[in-house]
Design a protein around this motif. Structure first.
Motif, PDB file in Angstrom:
ATOM      1  N   THR A  16       1.038  -1.213   0.042  1.00  0.00           N
ATOM      2  CA  THR A  16       0.018  -0.018  -0.159  1.00  0.00           C
ATOM      3  C   THR A  16       0.736   1.316  -0.119  1.00  0.00           C
ATOM      4  N   ASP A  17       2.156   1.081   0.155  1.00  0.00           N
ATOM      5  CA  ASP A  17       2.997   2.508  -0.086  1.00  0.00           C
ATOM      6  C   ASP A  17       2.876   2.935  -1.468  1.00  0.00           C
ATOM      7  N   GLY A  18       2.819   4.292  -1.599  1.00  0.00           N
ATOM      8  CA  GLY A  18       2.343   4.966  -2.737  1.00  0.00           C
ATOM      9  C   GLY A  18       3.037   4.765  -3.962  1.00  0.00           C
ATOM     10  N   GLU A  19       4.265   4.384  -3.775  1.00  0.00           N
ATOM     11  CA  GLU A  19       5.093   4.104  -5.237  1.00  0.00           C
ATOM     12  C   GLU A  19       4.850   2.580  -5.548  1.00  0.00           C
ATOM     13  N   HIS A  20       4.159   1.741  -4.852  1.00  0.00           N
ATOM     14  CA  HIS A  20       3.756   0.449  -5.387  1.00  0.00           C
ATOM     15  C   HIS A  20       2.349   0.382  -5.801  1.00  0.00           C
ATOM     16  N   VAL A  21       1.692   1.402  -5.611  1.00  0.00           N
ATOM     17  CA  VAL A  21       0.228   0.995  -6.016  1.00  0.00           C
ATOM     18  C   VAL A  21       0.068   1.532  -7.356  1.00  0.00           C
ATOM     19  N   ARG A  22      -0.689   0.891  -7.937  1.00  0.00           N
ATOM     20  CA  ARG A  22      -0.969   0.988  -9.422  1.00  0.00           C
ATOM     21  C   ARG A  22      -1.742   2.264  -9.566  1.00  0.00           C
ATOM     22  N   GLU A  23      -1.641   2.974 -10.946  1.00  0.00           N
ATOM     23  CA  GLU A  23      -2.216   4.059 -11.210  1.00  0.00           C
ATOM     24  C   GLU A  23      -3.751   4.071 -10.770  1.00  0.00           C
ATOM     25  N   GLU A  24      -4.475   2.866 -11.204  1.00  0.00           N
ATOM     26  CA  GLU A  24      -5.955   2.634 -11.177  1.00  0.00           C
ATOM     27  C   GLU A  24      -6.346   2.623  -9.728  1.00  0.00           C
ATOM     28  N   HIS A  25      -5.346   2.480  -8.796  1.00  0.00           N
ATOM     29  CA  HIS A  25      -5.560   2.278  -7.495  1.00  0.00           C
ATOM     30  C   HIS A  25      -5.136   3.509  -6.434  1.00  0.00           C
ATOM     31  N   TYR A  47     -11.715  11.966  15.837  1.00  0.00           N
ATOM     32  CA  TYR A  47     -12.073  10.391  15.249  1.00  0.00           C
ATOM     33  C   TYR A  47     -11.809   9.329  16.169  1.00  0.00           C
ATOM     34  N   SER A  48     -12.556   8.318  16.182  1.00  0.00           N
ATOM     35  CA  SER A  48     -12.558   7.369  17.128  1.00  0.00           C
ATOM     36  C   SER A  48     -11.534   6.213  16.665  1.00  0.00           C
ATOM     37  N   THR A  49     -11.033   5.433  17.501  1.00  0.00           N
ATOM     38  CA  THR A  49     -10.127   4.351  16.961  1.00  0.00           C
ATOM     39  C   THR A  49     -11.041   3.416  15.923  1.00  0.00           C
ATOM     40  N   GLU A  50     -12.275   3.279  16.238  1.00  0.00           N
ATOM     41  CA  GLU A  50     -12.932   2.427  15.308  1.00  0.00           C
ATOM     42  C   GLU A  50     -12.926   3.063  13.947  1.00  0.00           C
ATOM     43  N   PHE A  51     -13.125   4.281  14.046  1.00  0.00           N
ATOM     44  CA  PHE A  51     -13.227   4.983  12.705  1.00  0.00           C
ATOM     45  C   PHE A  51     -11.827   4.727  11.927  1.00  0.00           C
ATOM     46  N   LEU A  52     -10.763   5.005  12.615  1.00  0.00           N
ATOM     47  CA  LEU A  52      -9.536   4.784  12.186  1.00  0.00           C
ATOM     48  C   LEU A  52      -9.375   3.263  11.544  1.00  0.00           C
ATOM     49  N   ALA A  53      -9.866   2.443  12.291  1.00  0.00           N
ATOM     50  CA  ALA A  53      -9.763   1.005  11.862  1.00  0.00           C
ATOM     51  C   ALA A  53     -10.478   0.698  10.657  1.00  0.00           C
ATOM     52  N   SER A  54     -11.631   1.403  10.588  1.00  0.00           N
ATOM     53  CA  SER A  54     -12.464   1.266   9.415  1.00  0.00           C
ATOM     54  C   SER A  54     -11.874   1.694   8.019  1.00  0.00           C
ATOM     55  N   LEU A  55     -11.030   2.783   8.365  1.00  0.00           N
ATOM     56  CA  LEU A  55     -10.246   3.387   7.082  1.00  0.00           C
ATOM     57  C   LEU A  55      -9.224   2.470   6.709  1.00  0.00           C
ATOM     58  N   LEU A  56      -8.511   1.992   7.761  1.00  0.00           N
ATOM     59  CA  LEU A  56      -7.459   1.087   7.620  1.00  0.00           C
ATOM     60  C   LEU A  56      -7.866  -0.240   6.995  1.00  0.00           C
ATOM     61  N   GLN A  57      -9.311  -0.535   7.230  1.00  0.00           N
ATOM     62  CA  GLN A  57      -9.760  -1.877   6.422  1.00  0.00           C
ATOM     63  C   GLN A  57      -9.406  -1.690   5.000  1.00  0.00           C
ATOM     64  N   THR A  58      -9.659  -0.458   4.441  1.00  0.00           N
ATOM     65  CA  THR A  58      -9.774  -0.284   2.859  1.00  0.00           C
ATOM     66  C   THR A  58      -8.259  -0.681   2.368  1.00  0.00           C
ATOM     67  N   ALA A  59      -7.102  -0.510   3.093  1.00  0.00           N
ATOM     68  CA  ALA A  59      -5.873  -1.141   2.683  1.00  0.00           C
ATOM     69  C   ALA A  59      -5.812  -2.565   2.764  1.00  0.00           C
ATOM     70  N   VAL A  60      -6.510  -3.010   3.650  1.00  0.00           N
ATOM     71  CA  VAL A  60      -6.411  -4.451   3.965  1.00  0.00           C
ATOM     72  C   VAL A  60      -7.191  -5.266   2.927  1.00  0.00           C
ATOM     73  N   VAL A  61      -8.377  -4.886   2.661  1.00  0.00           N
ATOM     74  CA  VAL A  61      -9.241  -5.442   1.513  1.00  0.00           C
ATOM     75  C   VAL A  61      -8.605  -5.186   0.035  1.00  0.00           C
ATOM     76  N   HIS A  62      -8.006  -3.879  -0.294  1.00  0.00           N
ATOM     77  CA  HIS A  62      -7.144  -3.689  -1.206  1.00  0.00           C
ATOM     78  C   HIS A  62      -6.397  -4.932  -1.600  1.00  0.00           C
ATOM     79  N   LEU A  63      -5.324  -5.129  -0.546  1.00  0.00           N
ATOM     80  CA  LEU A  63      -4.422  -6.031  -0.661  1.00  0.00           C
ATOM     81  C   LEU A  63      -5.005  -7.503  -0.924  1.00  0.00           C
TER      82      LEU A  63
END
Length: 189
Positions: A16-25, A47-63
């Protein structure tokens, strides 16, 4: 990952590091930046810790999506997968969350290569704390003892998460080039 990507033709590297993410992502790279710059400083406030975790989930699901859409016959190297994010969420105070069970149901790697870096070296590499974000130390400010304690606990939780998988530990290396070489040696074995 940059050094490995360049030196492993035929391998696909995911991160999920910027230089390794494809242009379409590129959204993934922007979300990561926004989490670090806008959300992390306000966790416990705006922001709550739960809100933070929900945003981090986008990276997990992307991978996970990228893993599932890669030719299963092609060799694949994934940076941290969900293990590091899960460990950081737990250290942020979310010991249990329904999404953890979901993450743990994702396709598992055949093997894990764990790059073991001492907290002292990681602290030095971070500019003595100057380039740290709130998911890399305890407390509101990066201080050595809070960083060291956090890093030791992060290591413990990450190894706990991969305990059922074959894990190869690579000890701290003197350079990025030597680390990449050590990883290539493990992959070739």
């Amino acid at each position: 990952m940059t050094e490995l990507s360049a030196s492993l033709p035929g391998w696909r590297t995911l991160s999920t590091d910027g230089e390794h993410v494809r242009e379409e992502h590129r959204l993934i790279a922007r979300l990561r930046r926004d989490v670090v710059e806008d959300v992390l400083p306000e966790v416990g406030g705006a922001y709550s810790t739960e809100f933070l975790a929900s945003l981090l989930q986008t990276a997990v699901v992307h991978l996970r999506d990228q893993v599932e859409h890669t030719n299963p016959a092609a060799p694949l190297l994934v940076d941290s997968y969900y293990y590091k994010i899960l460990a950081k969420c737990r250290l942020a105070g979310l010991d249990e969350n329904p999404m953890y069970a979901w993450w743990r149901s994702f396709p598992q790697p055949r093997a894990v290569i764990y790059l073991d870096v001492s907290p002292k070296s990681a602290w030095r590499r971070s500019g003595d704390g100057a380039r740290l974000n709130r998911l890399e130390h305890y407390g509101t400010r990066p201080e050595w003892f809070a960083f060291e304690s956090y890093q030791k606990n992060l290591r413990k939780l990450m190894l706990e998460e991969v305990r059922r998988l074959p894990v190869t530990m690579i000890g701290e290396q003197p350079s990025t080039a030597r680390t990449a070489q050590a990883v290539r040696e493990v992959l070739a074995a």
